[in-house]
Design a protein around this motif. Structure first.
Motif, PDB file in Angstrom:
ATOM      1  N   GLU A  37      28.984  44.220  55.285  1.00  0.00           N
ATOM      2  CA  GLU A  37      29.148  43.794  53.898  1.00  0.00           C
ATOM      3  C   GLU A  37      28.292  44.675  53.005  1.00  0.00           C
ATOM      4  O   GLU A  37      27.351  45.343  53.470  1.00  0.00           O
ATOM      5  CB  GLU A  37      28.766  42.317  53.718  1.00  0.00           C
ATOM      6  N   ALA A  38      28.618  44.693  51.726  1.00  0.00           N
ATOM      7  CA  ALA A  38      27.861  45.477  50.758  1.00  0.00           C
ATOM      8  C   ALA A  38      26.680  44.666  50.247  1.00  0.00           C
ATOM      9  O   ALA A  38      26.801  43.463  49.994  1.00  0.00           O
ATOM     10  CB  ALA A  38      28.750  45.898  49.587  1.00  0.00           C
ATOM     11  N   VAL A  39      25.531  45.334  50.102  1.00  0.00           N
ATOM     12  CA  VAL A  39      24.363  44.665  49.534  1.00  0.00           C
ATOM     13  C   VAL A  39      24.613  44.329  48.072  1.00  0.00           C
ATOM     14  O   VAL A  39      24.300  43.233  47.602  1.00  0.00           O
ATOM     15  CB  VAL A  39      23.116  45.551  49.694  1.00  0.00           C
ATOM     16  N   ARG A  40      25.184  45.286  47.355  1.00  0.00           N
ATOM     17  CA  ARG A  40      25.539  45.051  45.950  1.00  0.00           C
ATOM     18  C   ARG A  40      27.058  45.063  45.823  1.00  0.00           C
ATOM     19  O   ARG A  40      27.706  46.100  45.991  1.00  0.00           O
ATOM     20  CB  ARG A  40      24.921  46.113  45.035  1.00  0.00           C
ATOM     21  N   GLN A  41      27.608  43.904  45.581  1.00  0.00           N
ATOM     22  CA  GLN A  41      29.048  43.742  45.413  1.00  0.00           C
ATOM     23  C   GLN A  41      29.289  42.790  44.255  1.00  0.00           C
ATOM     24  O   GLN A  41      28.570  41.804  44.098  1.00  0.00           O
ATOM     25  CB  GLN A  41      29.676  43.218  46.694  1.00  0.00           C
ATOM     26  N   ALA A  42      30.281  43.079  43.460  1.00  0.00           N
ATOM     27  CA  ALA A  42      30.565  42.259  42.285  1.00  0.00           C
ATOM     28  C   ALA A  42      32.052  41.972  42.202  1.00  0.00           C
ATOM     29  O   ALA A  42      32.880  42.861  42.422  1.00  0.00           O
ATOM     30  CB  ALA A  42      30.103  42.958  41.007  1.00  0.00           C
ATOM     31  N   THR A  43      32.372  40.721  41.911  1.00  0.00           N
ATOM     32  CA  THR A  43      33.747  40.315  41.616  1.00  0.00           C
ATOM     33  C   THR A  43      33.876  40.204  40.107  1.00  0.00           C
ATOM     34  O   THR A  43      33.257  39.341  39.493  1.00  0.00           O
ATOM     35  CB  THR A  43      34.093  38.979  42.288  1.00  0.00           C
ATOM     36  N   VAL A  44      34.654  41.094  39.521  1.00  0.00           N
ATOM     37  CA  VAL A  44      34.834  41.118  38.074  1.00  0.00           C
ATOM     38  C   VAL A  44      35.941  40.139  37.709  1.00  0.00           C
ATOM     39  O   VAL A  44      37.078  40.266  38.175  1.00  0.00           O
ATOM     40  CB  VAL A  44      35.184  42.536  37.587  1.00  0.00           C
ATOM     41  N   ALA A  45      35.607  39.156  36.878  1.00  0.00           N
ATOM     42  CA  ALA A  45      36.573  38.128  36.476  1.00  0.00           C
ATOM     43  C   ALA A  45      36.842  38.223  34.984  1.00  0.00           C
ATOM     44  O   ALA A  45      36.032  38.750  34.207  1.00  0.00           O
ATOM     45  CB  ALA A  45      36.038  36.736  36.828  1.00  0.00           C
ATOM     46  N   ALA A  46      37.998  37.702  34.577  1.00  0.00           N
ATOM     47  CA  ALA A  46      38.350  37.671  33.162  1.00  0.00           C
ATOM     48  C   ALA A  46      37.484  36.656  32.427  1.00  0.00           C
ATOM     49  O   ALA A  46      37.127  35.611  32.972  1.00  0.00           O
ATOM     50  CB  ALA A  46      39.823  37.320  32.993  1.00  0.00           C
ATOM     51  N   GLN A  47      37.104  36.980  31.198  1.00  0.00           N
ATOM     52  CA  GLN A  47      36.320  36.078  30.363  1.00  0.00           C
ATOM     53  C   GLN A  47      37.083  35.604  29.133  1.00  0.00           C
ATOM     54  O   GLN A  47      36.583  34.766  28.384  1.00  0.00           O
ATOM     55  CB  GLN A  47      35.018  36.761  29.934  1.00  0.00           C
ATOM     56  N   VAL A  48      38.266  36.165  28.926  1.00  0.00           N
ATOM     57  CA  VAL A  48      39.125  35.736  27.819  1.00  0.00           C
ATOM     58  C   VAL A  48      40.538  35.553  28.354  1.00  0.00           C
ATOM     59  O   VAL A  48      40.902  36.082  29.405  1.00  0.00           O
ATOM     60  CB  VAL A  48      39.123  36.759  26.664  1.00  0.00           C
ATOM     61  N   GLN A  49      41.329  34.823  27.601  1.00  0.00           N
ATOM     62  CA  GLN A  49      42.726  34.618  27.967  1.00  0.00           C
ATOM     63  C   GLN A  49      43.584  35.632  27.243  1.00  0.00           C
ATOM     64  O   GLN A  49      43.386  35.911  26.064  1.00  0.00           O
ATOM     65  CB  GLN A  49      43.161  33.210  27.597  1.00  0.00           C
TER      66      GLN A  49
END
Length: 342
Positions: A37-49
């Motif tokens: 697994e990655a030490v630094r991993q990010a799931t980018v999610a939507a913040q607006v519709q």
């Protein structure tokens, strides 16, 4: 005839490399299956519709922090910004009116034309208008910030592992859009039984990582045993850091971690000397009279230096053939009647 067979075996054996085996101190390890697994991993999610208008990157792309990944339709956000601006204007007008009313009330109170209660009411109206104006300003700042979220940027520099949406789809707040990770900081995560914590929890623990499919080995940079156990599985999680130059390793890969617990005498032979035929695992052992005989072995896991540990079937001091194919041919030819009669 027997002497001629033995003589042939001796002649043939002279061209076959052999090795006298014996117990040697080798690292005693405990192996556990793990996942990268990655030490630094990010799931980018939507913040607006809004509807997805543009996607600029795909899985496998390298990005820098701040790079634009996607753009979302801002028409709905634009209407929210316009509504917030109108609320600020209305609150500003009420504040101006309340301030003027307060000033008149103070002047009238100074000449005793109104009571103290009337002045208090004017002051309260002004305070309420000022608070409403601040709230409207905060609302406008919030919708302005939300509008900025329509441009989705990379929170860190690295590689796009997954793209989870397509152009034309509807983005909702909280819906994942991308998964990113830094390739230079990877680790293996293993769950070990709680009975092993006493051995693995000591300071200076070392480990090696084996990739069984490719036969590749890597030395771990650091080993961290988390100070808690899962109450359902009674296992503890161990994190094993990989070197930064571990090329070809990506999150999700399977790996086998060998924790080094100390040294112990072990019998090991080169992997090339082992003959595998279906379910049979064996080695050709010198019979002491110039020939070889095939002997079945029970072997353990491969060792980091490419050798194979022998658990049963072979004793220290015996001599084995390093080339099982040539040793097998010599045994086969020695058993032919025509060859023996010569």
């Amino acid at each position: 005839m027997l002497s001629s067979v033995q003589a042939f075996g001796a002649d043939e054996r002279g061209t076959i490399p052999t090795l006298r085996v014996g117990l040697q101190p080798r690292a005693q390890t405990y192996a556990s299956e793990a996942t990268i697994e990655a030490v630094r991993q990010a799931t980018v999610a939507a913040q607006v519709q809004g509807r997805v208008l543009e996607v600029r990157v795909d899985a496998g792309a390298r990005v820098r922090q701040g790079d634009v990944l996607m753009r979302i339709d801002t028409r709905e956000a634009d209407q929210a910004v316009a509504g917030a601006a109108a609320n600020v204007a209305a609150a500003q007008a009420r504040l101006v009116d309340a301030r003027a009313n307060l000033e008149r009330s103070r002047s009238l109170r100074a000449r005793n034309f109104i009571s103290a209660a009337g002045l208090d009411q004017a002051q309260a109206a002004f305070d309420a208008a000022a608070a409403q104006h601040k709230a409207a300003e905060a609302g406008r700042a919030q919708v302005d910030a939300s509008r900025g979220f329509a441009t989705v940027t990379a929170p860190l520099g690295g590689i796009v592992a997954q793209r989870l949406t397509e152009v034309g789809e509807m983005a909702q707040p909280g819906r994942p859009l991308f998964v990113l990770y830094e390739p230079g900081s990877l680790r293996a995560v293993a769950d070990v039984p709680q009975s092993r914590l006493a051995e693995l929890g000591r300071a200076g623990l070392k480990a090696r990582l084996e990739f069984p499919e490719s036969g590749r080995w890597l030395d771990a940079v650091a080993v961290t045993v988390l100070p808690s156990a899962d109450p359902r599985t009674h296992t503890a999680r161990v994190r094993v850091s990989l070197p930064a130059d571990a090329s070809g390793v990506v999150p999700g890969m399977a790996v086998r971690v060998h924790f080094v617990l100390g040294d112990a005498p072990r019998l090991a032979i080169p992997a090339a000397a082992v003959l595998r035929r279906g379910e049979l695992t064996g080695v050709y052992v010198a019979d002491g009279v110039g020939g070889f005989s095939l002997r079945q072995l029970r072997v353990g896991s491969p060792l980091p230096d490419g050798a194979v540990e022998v658990l049963a079937g072979l004793a220290g001091g015996e001599t084995i053939a390093l080339d099982p194919v040539r040793a097998g041919l010599s045994v086969s030819q020695a058993g032919r009647p025509g060859r023996q009669a010569r």
